[in-house]
Design a protein around this motif. Structure first.
Motif, PDB file in Angstrom:
ATOM      1  N   SER A  16       0.838  -1.207   0.000  1.00 12.72           N
ATOM      2  CA  SER A  16       0.000   0.000   0.000  1.00 12.72           C
ATOM      3  C   SER A  16       0.869   1.252   0.000  1.00 12.72           C
ATOM      4  N   VAL A  17       1.923   1.234   0.826  1.00 13.62           N
ATOM      5  CA  VAL A  17       2.833   2.385   0.896  1.00 13.62           C
ATOM      6  C   VAL A  17       3.534   2.592  -0.445  1.00 13.62           C
ATOM      7  N   ILE A  18       3.992   1.495  -1.036  1.00 16.97           N
ATOM      8  CA  ILE A  18       4.665   1.592  -2.333  1.00 16.97           C
ATOM      9  C   ILE A  18       3.698   2.109  -3.398  1.00 16.97           C
ATOM     10  N   GLY A  19       2.465   1.567  -3.380  1.00 18.16           N
ATOM     11  CA  GLY A  19       1.465   2.003  -4.353  1.00 18.16           C
ATOM     12  C   GLY A  19       1.155   3.481  -4.219  1.00 18.16           C
ATOM     13  N   TYR A  20       0.999   3.948  -2.970  1.00 16.40           N
ATOM     14  CA  TYR A  20       0.739   5.368  -2.754  1.00 16.40           C
ATOM     15  C   TYR A  20       1.912   6.210  -3.240  1.00 16.40           C
ATOM     16  N   GLY A  21       3.129   5.738  -2.963  1.00 16.65           N
ATOM     17  CA  GLY A  21       4.310   6.480  -3.397  1.00 16.65           C
ATOM     18  C   GLY A  21       4.372   6.621  -4.907  1.00 16.65           C
ATOM     19  N   VAL A  22       4.027   5.547  -5.615  1.00 14.20           N
ATOM     20  CA  VAL A  22       4.028   5.587  -7.079  1.00 14.20           C
ATOM     21  C   VAL A  22       2.977   6.569  -7.585  1.00 14.20           C
ATOM     22  N   LEU A  23       1.761   6.492  -7.024  1.00 13.75           N
ATOM     23  CA  LEU A  23       0.692   7.403  -7.433  1.00 13.75           C
ATOM     24  C   LEU A  23       1.064   8.856  -7.145  1.00 13.75           C
ATOM     25  N   TYR A  24       1.662   9.077  -5.975  1.00 16.38           N
ATOM     26  CA  TYR A  24       2.063  10.440  -5.602  1.00 16.38           C
ATOM     27  C   TYR A  24       3.098  10.974  -6.587  1.00 16.38           C
ATOM     28  N   TYR A  25       4.064  10.128  -6.942  1.00 11.72           N
ATOM     29  CA  TYR A  25       5.115  10.542  -7.867  1.00 11.72           C
ATOM     30  C   TYR A  25       4.551  10.842  -9.252  1.00 11.72           C
ATOM     31  N   LEU A  26       3.596  10.033  -9.697  1.00  8.80           N
ATOM     32  CA  LEU A  26       3.062  10.170 -11.051  1.00  8.80           C
ATOM     33  C   LEU A  26       2.077  11.327 -11.187  1.00  8.80           C
ATOM     34  N   TYR A  27       1.267  11.557 -10.146  1.00  9.74           N
ATOM     35  CA  TYR A  27       0.133  12.465 -10.312  1.00  9.74           C
ATOM     36  C   TYR A  27       0.187  13.736  -9.470  1.00  9.74           C
ATOM     37  N   ASN A  28       0.987  13.768  -8.424  1.00  7.08           N
ATOM     38  CA  ASN A  28       0.970  14.950  -7.562  1.00  7.08           C
ATOM     39  C   ASN A  28       1.522  16.180  -8.284  1.00  7.08           C
ATOM     40  N   GLU A  29       0.803  17.295  -8.158  1.00  2.00           N
ATOM     41  CA  GLU A  29       1.227  18.557  -8.751  1.00  2.00           C
ATOM     42  C   GLU A  29       1.236  19.633  -7.670  1.00  2.00           C
ATOM     43  N   PRO A  30       2.165  20.580  -7.751  1.00  2.00           N
ATOM     44  CA  PRO A  30       2.129  21.704  -6.811  1.00  2.00           C
ATOM     45  C   PRO A  30       1.001  22.661  -7.185  1.00  2.00           C
ATOM     46  N   VAL A  31       0.567  23.446  -6.223  1.00  3.69           N
ATOM     47  CA  VAL A  31      -0.442  24.467  -6.513  1.00  3.69           C
ATOM     48  C   VAL A  31       0.172  25.482  -7.476  1.00  3.69           C
ATOM     49  N   PRO A  32      -0.491  25.776  -8.594  1.00  5.10           N
ATOM     50  CA  PRO A  32       0.089  26.715  -9.561  1.00  5.10           C
ATOM     51  C   PRO A  32       0.111  28.138  -9.015  1.00  5.10           C
ATOM     52  N   THR A  33       0.947  28.949  -9.600  1.00  4.63           N
ATOM     53  CA  THR A  33       1.001  30.359  -9.229  1.00  4.63           C
ATOM     54  C   THR A  33       0.272  31.177 -10.286  1.00  4.63           C
ATOM     55  N   GLY A  34      -0.240  32.311  -9.874  1.00  3.86           N
ATOM     56  CA  GLY A  34      -0.952  33.178 -10.800  1.00  3.86           C
ATOM     57  C   GLY A  34      -0.947  34.604 -10.297  1.00  3.86           C
ATOM     58  N   GLU A  35      -1.659  35.458 -11.012  1.00  3.70           N
ATOM     59  CA  GLU A  35      -1.727  36.872 -10.674  1.00  3.70           C
ATOM     60  C   GLU A  35      -3.112  37.211 -10.133  1.00  3.70           C
ATOM     61  N   SER A  36      -3.140  37.843  -8.970  1.00  8.68           N
ATOM     62  CA  SER A  36      -4.410  38.316  -8.430  1.00  8.68           C
ATOM     63  C   SER A  36      -4.705  39.703  -8.994  1.00  8.68           C
ATOM     64  N   GLY A  37      -5.950  40.132  -8.847  1.00  5.83           N
ATOM     65  CA  GLY A  37      -6.296  41.466  -9.318  1.00  5.83           C
ATOM     66  C   GLY A  37      -7.505  41.470 -10.226  1.00  5.83           C
ATOM     67  N   PRO A  38      -7.731  42.574 -10.935  1.00  2.00           N
ATOM     68  CA  PRO A  38      -8.936  42.746 -11.752  1.00  2.00           C
ATOM     69  C   PRO A  38      -9.129  41.672 -12.822  1.00  2.00           C
ATOM     70  N   GLU A  39      -8.040  41.184 -13.428  1.00  4.61           N
ATOM     71  CA  GLU A  39      -8.193  40.190 -14.491  1.00  4.61           C
ATOM     72  C   GLU A  39      -8.684  38.857 -13.931  1.00  4.61           C
ATOM     73  N   ALA A  40      -8.198  38.486 -12.760  1.00  2.00           N
ATOM     74  CA  ALA A  40      -8.678  37.260 -12.121  1.00  2.00           C
ATOM     75  C   ALA A  40     -10.148  37.404 -11.746  1.00  2.00           C
ATOM     76  N   ASP A  41     -10.502  38.553 -11.189  1.00  2.00           N
ATOM     77  CA  ASP A  41     -11.898  38.792 -10.817  1.00  2.00           C
ATOM     78  C   ASP A  41     -12.795  38.787 -12.054  1.00  2.00           C
ATOM     79  N   ALA A  42     -12.297  39.328 -13.156  1.00  2.60           N
ATOM     80  CA  ALA A  42     -13.086  39.371 -14.387  1.00  2.60           C
ATOM     81  C   ALA A  42     -13.381  37.963 -14.893  1.00  2.60           C
ATOM     82  N   LEU A  43     -12.418  37.050 -14.749  1.00  2.00           N
ATOM     83  CA  LEU A  43     -12.640  35.672 -15.180  1.00  2.00           C
ATOM     84  C   LEU A  43     -13.691  35.002 -14.295  1.00  2.00           C
ATOM     85  N   ALA A  44     -13.662  35.303 -12.998  1.00  2.00           N
ATOM     86  CA  ALA A  44     -14.679  34.764 -12.093  1.00  2.00           C
ATOM     87  C   ALA A  44     -16.066  35.275 -12.480  1.00  2.00           C
ATOM     88  N   TYR A  45     -16.155  36.555 -12.818  1.00  2.00           N
ATOM     89  CA  TYR A  45     -17.446  37.116 -13.233  1.00  2.00           C
ATOM     90  C   TYR A  45     -17.904  36.529 -14.567  1.00  2.00           C
TER      91      TYR A  45
END
Length: 233
Positions: A16-45
């Motif tokens: 189970s530990v090995i399987g989790y490690g493989v899945l984590y290695y293959l699929y885990n991604e860091p949280v992306p970075t982006g720009e806050s401000g009016p353009e982000a709010d405009a996309l939400a709207y």
């Protein structure tokens, strides 16, 4: 006999530990970075407009279920939710939860049991309603919005919840169709140890009240049905 049993348990844990490690290695991604401000709010709207947010505000009652396990009838005007599962019914008051009531097999639950059922109902509602109305929560108190440039040249919206709900700190990256309607989101949550898993938002319907809501999600091999989704005035 016990030695063989412990050995078998040890092998299962190791695999189970090995399987989790493989899945984590293959699929885990860091949280992306982006720009806050009016353009982000405009996309939400833009998402709001594509889903008829004004009609969502005017919707008085929402009904749905979550994977057939929990059923909801949410009176948005009164902020009361009827949460039903198994033989339990909780009339959950979202403004003053302590005034909520609960029954088991149509009989009033004891005070102590009612408190437990209220806590469960709140947790179920927080999770299960998110899968229905999350796009409309981009400007909730404590949210941060970022415009993220994707590798294919498109733009996505990263929403981070710094407070509220059951797991503050969770982040969701909304992948958006040209129409502005969400296609999927990627999740970074405390309850899912692998970051960046993608869940679809699909089979949208236009409710009686005019708001667009999803009726189906897919998260890997898991299908999440929202049941008979309704929105009425």
């Amino acid at each position: 006999m016990l030695k063989k049993l412990f050995k078998l348990i040890g092998i299962v844990i190791l695999l189970s530990v090995i399987g989790y490690g493989v899945l984590y290695y293959l699929y885990n991604e860091p949280v992306p970075t982006g720009e806050s401000g009016p353009e982000a709010d405009a996309l939400a709207y833009r998402i709001f407009d594509a889903l008829n947010y004004k009609n969502f505000n005017n919707t008085k009652v929402l009904e749905w279920s979550f994977r057939g396990d929990h059923t909801y009838k949410w009176d948005k005007e009164k902020q009361i939710v009827v949460v039903s599962y198994d033989d339990v019914v909780v009339n959950l008051d979202l403004i003053t939860p302590h005034s909520s009531t609960a029954t088991i097999n149509n009989e009033p639950a004891s005070y102590e049991k009612t408190q437990d059922l209220i806590e469960d109902a709140q947790s179920y509602f927080n999770n299960d309603s998110f899968w229905l109305v999350a796009p409309f929560k981009a400007f909730d108190r404590g949210t941060e919005r970022y415009l993220v440039d994707m590798e294919d040249g498109s733009e996505a919206l990263l929403v981070t919840y710094t407070q509220g709900g059951d797991t503050p700190g969770d982040s969701y990256l909304w992948i958006i169709e040209p129409s502005g309607r969400p296609k999927s989101f990627k999740l970074w949550t405390k309850i899912i140890p692998i970051g960046g898993l993608e869940a679809t938002w699909e089979d949208w319907i236009k409710t009686e009240s005019g708001v667009f809501l999803p009726t189906q999600h897919k998260l890997g091999p898991l299908s999440i049905s929202m049941g008979d989704v309704k929105g009425t005035y």
